[in-house]
Design an enzyme around this catalytic site. Structure first.
Site, PDB file in Angstrom:
ATOM      1  N   PRO A  10     -65.414  24.322 -24.091  1.00 49.55           N
ATOM      2  CA  PRO A  10     -66.673  23.870 -23.485  1.00 49.55           C
ATOM      3  C   PRO A  10     -66.995  24.515 -22.142  1.00 49.55           C
ATOM      4  CG  PRO A  10     -64.990  22.153 -23.379  1.00 49.55           C
ATOM      5  CD  PRO A  10     -64.462  23.232 -24.288  1.00 49.55           C
ATOM      6  N   ASN A  11     -68.289  24.734 -21.977  1.00 49.76           N
ATOM      7  CA  ASN A  11     -68.897  25.311 -20.759  1.00 49.76           C
ATOM      8  C   ASN A  11     -68.699  26.821 -20.631  1.00 49.76           C
ATOM      9  OD1 ASN A  11     -69.992  22.850 -19.481  1.00 49.76           O
ATOM     10  ND2 ASN A  11     -67.851  22.245 -19.381  1.00 49.76           N
ATOM     11  N   ARG A  18     -72.165  30.350 -14.474  1.00 43.46           N
ATOM     12  CA  ARG A  18     -71.374  29.177 -14.067  1.00 43.46           C
ATOM     13  C   ARG A  18     -70.387  29.549 -12.954  1.00 43.46           C
ATOM     14  NH1 ARG A  18     -66.258  26.720 -17.442  1.00 43.46           N
ATOM     15  NH2 ARG A  18     -65.917  24.895 -16.138  1.00 43.46           N
ATOM     16  N   TYR A  23     -65.331  31.931 -11.701  1.00 40.50           N
ATOM     17  CA  TYR A  23     -65.172  32.527 -13.035  1.00 40.50           C
ATOM     18  C   TYR A  23     -65.681  33.957 -13.152  1.00 40.50           C
ATOM     19  CZ  TYR A  23     -64.131  27.700 -14.240  1.00 40.50           C
ATOM     20  OH  TYR A  23     -63.563  26.463 -14.281  1.00 40.50           O
ATOM     21  N   ASN A  72     -58.957  29.947 -24.893  1.00 36.99           N
ATOM     22  CA  ASN A  72     -59.249  29.309 -23.602  1.00 36.99           C
ATOM     23  C   ASN A  72     -59.798  27.922 -23.913  1.00 36.99           C
ATOM     24  OD1 ASN A  72     -60.095  28.379 -21.138  1.00 36.99           O
ATOM     25  ND2 ASN A  72     -60.966  30.323 -20.466  1.00 36.99           N
ATOM     26  N   ALA A  75     -61.906  22.732 -20.380  1.00 39.02           N
ATOM     27  CA  ALA A  75     -61.513  21.402 -19.917  1.00 39.02           C
ATOM     28  C   ALA A  75     -60.655  20.644 -20.936  1.00 39.02           C
ATOM     29  CB  ALA A  75     -62.753  20.589 -19.560  1.00 39.02           C
ATOM     30  N   HIS A  78     -56.833  19.917 -20.443  1.00 37.60           N
ATOM     31  CA  HIS A  78     -56.224  18.915 -19.582  1.00 37.60           C
ATOM     32  C   HIS A  78     -56.068  17.536 -20.227  1.00 37.60           C
ATOM     33  CE1 HIS A  78     -56.884  22.146 -16.821  1.00 37.60           C
ATOM     34  NE2 HIS A  78     -58.197  22.036 -16.892  1.00 37.60           N
ATOM     35  N   GLU A  99     -52.534  30.879 -24.746  1.00 33.39           N
ATOM     36  CA  GLU A  99     -53.479  30.091 -23.935  1.00 33.39           C
ATOM     37  C   GLU A  99     -53.868  30.940 -22.729  1.00 33.39           C
ATOM     38  OE1 GLU A  99     -51.759  26.420 -22.523  1.00 33.39           O
ATOM     39  OE2 GLU A  99     -53.307  26.166 -20.990  1.00 33.39           O
ATOM     40  N   HIS A 101     -56.543  31.335 -19.194  1.00 32.63           N
ATOM     41  CA  HIS A 101     -57.505  30.775 -18.249  1.00 32.63           C
ATOM     42  C   HIS A 101     -57.991  31.885 -17.339  1.00 32.63           C
ATOM     43  CE1 HIS A 101     -56.595  26.735 -19.554  1.00 32.63           C
ATOM     44  NE2 HIS A 101     -55.319  27.097 -19.544  1.00 32.63           N
ATOM     45  N   SER A 103     -59.480  31.336 -14.310  1.00 28.16           N
ATOM     46  CA  SER A 103     -58.985  30.950 -12.984  1.00 28.16           C
ATOM     47  C   SER A 103     -57.501  30.580 -13.094  1.00 28.16           C
ATOM     48  CB  SER A 103     -59.784  29.748 -12.464  1.00 28.16           C
ATOM     49  OG  SER A 103     -59.532  28.607 -13.278  1.00 28.16           O
ATOM     50  N   ARG A 108     -56.079  24.852  -8.184  1.00 27.54           N
ATOM     51  CA  ARG A 108     -57.336  24.104  -8.093  1.00 27.54           C
ATOM     52  C   ARG A 108     -57.064  22.589  -8.047  1.00 27.54           C
ATOM     53  NH1 ARG A 108     -61.193  26.284 -12.553  1.00 27.54           N
ATOM     54  NH2 ARG A 108     -62.698  25.143 -11.266  1.00 27.54           N
ATOM     55  N   ARG A 112     -56.381  19.661 -12.955  1.00 19.77           N
ATOM     56  CA  ARG A 112     -56.247  20.918 -13.703  1.00 19.77           C
ATOM     57  C   ARG A 112     -54.797  21.399 -13.763  1.00 19.77           C
ATOM     58  NH1 ARG A 112     -61.724  22.533 -14.228  1.00 19.77           N
ATOM     59  NH2 ARG A 112     -62.948  21.883 -12.435  1.00 19.77           N
TER      60      ARG A 112
HETATM   61  C1  DQA Z   1     -60.646  27.235 -17.350  1.00 23.31           C
HETATM   62  C2  DQA Z   1     -60.000  26.258 -16.373  1.00 23.31           C
HETATM   63  C3  DQA Z   1     -60.324  24.809 -16.754  1.00 23.31           C
HETATM   64  O1  DQA Z   1     -59.754  23.923 -15.819  1.00 23.31           O
HETATM   65  C4  DQA Z   1     -61.817  24.586 -16.762  1.00 23.31           C
HETATM   66  O2  DQA Z   1     -62.107  23.290 -17.222  1.00 23.31           O
HETATM   67  C5  DQA Z   1     -62.562  25.607 -17.541  1.00 23.31           C
HETATM   68  C6  DQA Z   1     -62.136  26.995 -17.489  1.00 23.31           C
HETATM   69  C7  DQA Z   1     -60.445  28.689 -16.920  1.00 23.31           C
HETATM   70  O3  DQA Z   1     -60.645  29.559 -17.760  1.00 23.31           O
HETATM   71  O4  DQA Z   1     -60.130  28.964 -15.755  1.00 23.31           O
HETATM   72  O5  DQA Z   1     -63.603  25.320 -18.136  1.00 23.31           O
HETATM   73  O6  DQA Z   1     -60.030  27.061 -18.621  1.00 23.31           O
END
Ligand code: DQA
Length: 144
Positions: A10-11, A18, A23, A72, A75, A78, A99, A101, A103, A108, A112
């Site tokens: 998501p997102n 964003r 990112y 990836n 969220a 978590h 997996e 990420h 960031s 953070r 997270r």
């Molecule tokens: C993320 C890190 C997550 O904490 C966050 O919710 C994301 C992106 C990352 O790629 O850094 O949506 O997975």
């Protein structure tokens, strides 16, 4: 192995606009181009969804077709035990799943710092921006 699935939660469809300070400015389309360019003869399929059931269905597809995955979970990382159980089906079938990420979640907010996915992933790469995906691709293609 001739195909790799790159699954984004998501997102991440909002990459590019964003929180670019966190990112970067690359988009999902840019990610597809960068991975395809680096993958040579391997087909890389980048997907993104905001839907947990859709993401799980893609993981089941990876199990059933023995297709390695770069994930990836965004969220979902978590808190989603459902996603964790789906990831476990991939890796317990002997299919590698990394997996990633963009960031470094450990630098953070505290929420997270926990990943419910990492313990069942083959490995984890975080904190290198778009290169997190390219590093994961390099690792997966080593075993081709
Ligand atoms: C993320 C890190 C997550 O904490 C966050 O919710 C994301 C992106 C990352 O790629 O850094 O949506 O997975």
């Amino acid at each position: 192995m001739s195909r790799i699935l790159v699954l984004n939660g998501p997102n991440l469809g909002r990459l590019g606009t964003r929180e670019p300070d966190v990112y970067g400015s690359f988009t999902i389309a840019d990610l597809q181009s960068a991975l395809s360019a680096a993958a040579g003869s391997v087909t890389v399929e980048v997907r993104q969804t905001d839907s947990e059931p859709e993401l799980m269905a893609w993981l089941f597809e990876a199990v059933d077709t023995a297709t390695p995955v770069i994930l990836n979970p965004a969220a979902f990382t978590h808190y989603s035990y459902a996603l964790r159980d789906a990831v476990a089906q991939v890796t317990k079938a002997g299919v590698p799943l990394i997996e990633v990420h963009i960031s470094n979640p450990h630098s953070r907010e505290e929420f997270r710092h926990t990943s419910v996915i990492s313990a069942v992933a083959t490995g984890v790469i975080a904190g290198f921006g778009q290169d997190s995906y390219l590093l994961a691709l390099a690792q997966l293609t080593r075993s081709l």
